[in-house]
Design a protein around this motif. Structure first.
Motif, short mmCIF file in Angstrom:
data_model
loop_
_atom_site.label_atom_id
_atom_site.label_comp_id
_atom_site.label_asym_id
_atom_site.label_seq_id
_atom_site.Cartn_x
_atom_site.Cartn_y
_atom_site.Cartn_z
N VAL A 97 0.82 -1.30 -0.11
CA VAL A 97 0.05 -0.04 0.05
C VAL A 97 0.89 1.41 0.02
CG1 VAL A 97 -1.61 1.30 1.51
CG2 VAL A 97 -1.91 -1.09 0.89
N LEU A 98 1.96 1.00 0.80
CA LEU A 98 2.76 2.41 0.91
C LEU A 98 3.56 2.48 -0.19
CD1 LEU A 98 3.87 2.35 4.69
CD2 LEU A 98 1.96 3.72 3.89
N LEU A 99 4.10 1.67 -0.92
CA LEU A 99 4.77 1.70 -2.08
C LEU A 99 3.93 2.31 -3.26
CD1 LEU A 99 6.98 0.85 -4.47
CD2 LEU A 99 5.92 -1.60 -4.14
N ARG A 100 2.69 1.76 -3.50
CA ARG A 100 1.60 1.94 -4.16
C ARG A 100 1.46 3.58 -4.01
NH1 ARG A 100 -3.36 -1.97 -5.63
NH2 ARG A 100 -2.15 -3.32 -6.91
N MET A 101 1.27 3.87 -2.84
CA MET A 101 0.76 5.31 -2.63
C MET A 101 1.72 6.27 -2.87
SD MET A 101 -1.81 6.15 -0.75
CE MET A 101 -2.37 5.11 0.55
N SER A 102 3.23 5.96 -3.23
CA SER A 102 3.95 6.92 -3.54
C SER A 102 3.96 7.39 -4.96
CB SER A 102 5.50 6.13 -3.45
OG SER A 102 5.59 5.12 -4.29
N ARG A 103 3.13 6.31 -5.81
CA ARG A 103 2.50 6.75 -7.12
C ARG A 103 1.80 8.05 -7.18
NH1 ARG A 103 -1.22 3.73 -8.41
NH2 ARG A 103 -1.40 3.77 -10.59
N SER A 104 1.17 8.29 -5.99
CA SER A 104 0.29 9.56 -5.93
C SER A 104 0.87 10.78 -5.16
CB SER A 104 -0.96 9.15 -5.09
OG SER A 104 -0.62 9.03 -3.63
N PHE A 105 2.31 10.74 -4.96
CA PHE A 105 2.80 11.80 -4.37
C PHE A 105 3.48 12.81 -5.44
CE2 PHE A 105 4.73 13.37 -0.76
CZ PHE A 105 6.15 13.89 -1.07
N ASN A 106 3.39 14.10 -5.06
CA ASN A 106 3.72 15.28 -5.90
C ASN A 106 4.89 15.79 -5.33
OD1 ASN A 106 4.07 17.36 -7.54
ND2 ASN A 106 1.93 18.34 -7.08
N THR A 107 5.83 15.54 -5.91
CA THR A 107 7.46 15.97 -5.50
C THR A 107 7.34 17.31 -5.36
OG1 THR A 107 8.19 15.76 -7.52
CG2 THR A 107 8.61 13.84 -5.87
N GLU A 108 6.53 17.87 -6.36
CA GLU A 108 6.62 19.52 -6.53
C GLU A 108 6.44 20.35 -5.31
OE1 GLU A 108 6.72 18.94 -10.57
OE2 GLU A 108 5.05 20.16 -10.58
N ASN A 109 5.06 19.78 -4.43
CA ASN A 109 4.65 20.54 -3.18
C ASN A 109 4.69 19.54 -2.11
OD1 ASN A 109 2.70 19.00 -4.31
ND2 ASN A 109 1.28 20.50 -4.68
N SER A 110 5.37 18.44 -2.18
CA SER A 110 5.33 17.38 -1.21
C SER A 110 3.67 16.99 -0.79
CB SER A 110 6.00 17.77 0.10
OG SER A 110 7.36 17.81 -0.47
N THR A 111 2.94 16.78 -1.58
CA THR A 111 1.39 16.38 -1.05
C THR A 111 1.29 15.04 -1.82
OG1 THR A 111 0.54 17.55 -3.53
CG2 THR A 111 0.60 18.75 -1.44
N VAL A 112 0.18 14.35 -1.20
CA VAL A 112 -0.14 12.97 -1.45
C VAL A 112 -1.77 12.94 -1.72
CG1 VAL A 112 -0.48 12.04 0.75
CG2 VAL A 112 0.05 10.38 -0.88
N PHE A 113 -2.05 12.10 -2.40
CA PHE A 113 -3.60 11.89 -2.87
C PHE A 113 -4.13 11.45 -1.50
CE2 PHE A 113 -7.27 12.34 -5.26
CZ PHE A 113 -7.90 11.20 -5.34
N PHE A 114 -5.34 12.02 -1.13
CA PHE A 114 -6.07 11.59 0.26
C PHE A 114 -7.40 12.18 0.17
CE2 PHE A 114 -6.48 10.28 4.49
CZ PHE A 114 -7.16 11.41 5.13
N ASP A 115 -8.40 11.39 0.33
CA ASP A 115 -9.67 11.80 0.34
C ASP A 115 -10.13 12.76 -0.96
OD1 ASP A 115 -11.03 10.77 2.49
OD2 ASP A 115 -10.76 12.31 3.83
N GLY A 116 -9.70 12.37 -2.19
CA GLY A 116 -10.15 13.14 -3.09
C GLY A 116 -9.14 14.44 -3.63
#
Ligand code: 4CX
Length: 246
Positions: A97-116
């Motif tokens: 899950v955490l490995l996959r979660m990294s696909r939804s990480f935006n390195t430009e502003n250090s944000t991750v997809f969460f709750d839409g």
């Protein structure tokens, strides 16, 4: 293993990764500019500890369910002994899950997809798990730096899951055989992409994943003692089954 087998194995693992990804990489890319407003951030930060924990446990359980589906479709996983399948998911599903979660990480502003929308670490403040969240974000950042393709993520996810060194396996030899074929698949993909140098980095990332999940279990232990009612009666059953120290 003749090459044909390995090619087929890689193709089927990539296919079941795509089928069980919850969000495709392109979808996540399109959503990257949807950020939470200050009011929405404040709303998350004013949640109580147990409310935010329950919220995150539900989201994590959603993601885990897709990983369980992924595992069931990996060639060889279903042939393993039932108890070993459960043991591998108990220790490996959160790592995937955490490995996959990294696909939804935006390195430009250090944000991750969460709750839409895309969230920074500050959204998770009321969890009182700042060190774990920071480590999860750092891990996601490091994974993005490797710029893995979806195919490489698919094979790497299968390797994280099918690990013959996990505790309490009854038929370790059978798990070793499936693990070796997945390892062959990953090296085959990396060789084809002229990126063999990634292999040691991926093994290093596996060690980080293990430490992240140990920390997650530690925090869960602390939380369950502090808020037994929430942990025992409000967390999703699958979350309890996989992560609660029985
Ligand atoms: C994963 C497949 S995907 O299609 O890429 C996808 C699919 C869905 C999503 C949305 C999503 O569910 N994001 C989300 C959920 C929970 C959490 C989270 C919350 C709290 C904790 C601490 C713990 C003590 C409860 C942990 C941990 N450890 C993780 C996170 C993030 F890690 F960012 F904090 C993000 C994002 C991508």
């Amino acid at each position: 293993h003749s090459l044909r087998n390995i090619d087929e194995l890689c193709a089927s693992i990539v296919h079941c990764h795509r089928e069980t990804s919850q969000y495709r990489a392109e979808e996540l890319q399109a959503l990257k500019l949807k950020l939470f407003s200050r009011e929405e951030i404040q709303a998350y930060q004013s949640k109580s500890v147990d409310e935010m924990w329950q919220h995150c446990a539900v989201r994590l359980t959603d993601a885990v369910q897709y990983v369980v589906e992924f595992a069931k479709r990996i060639p060889g996983f279903r042939m393993l002994n039932q108890n070993d399948q459960i043991a591998l998911l108990k220790t490996g599903s959160m790592e995937v899950v955490l490995l996959r979660m990294s696909r939804s990480f935006n390195t430009e502003n250090s944000t991750v997809f969460f709750d839409g929308k895309f969230a920074g670490v500050e959204i998770f403040k009321s969890l009182a798990c700042g060190d774990l969240i920071m480590a999860v974000f750092d891990f996601a950042h490091d994974m993005c730096a490797l710029k893995l393709s979806e195919q490489q993520i698919a094979l790497f996810s299968a390797l994280v899951l099918i690990n013959a060194d996990r505790p309490c396996l009854e038929e370790r030899g059978k798990v070793q055989r499936v693990q070796r074929s997945v390892e062959l698949g990953l090296t085959h993909i990396l060789h084809r992409d002229h990126q063999e140098n990634l292999m040691p980095k991926l093994y290093q990332r596996m060690a980080v994943l293990r430490s992240l999940c140990r920390l997650h279990l530690e925090k869960l232990g602390w939380f369950s003692q502090r808020y037994p009612l929430t942990a025992h009666s409000l967390f999703p059953p699958l979350y309890k089954e996989l992560f609660a120290r029985l």
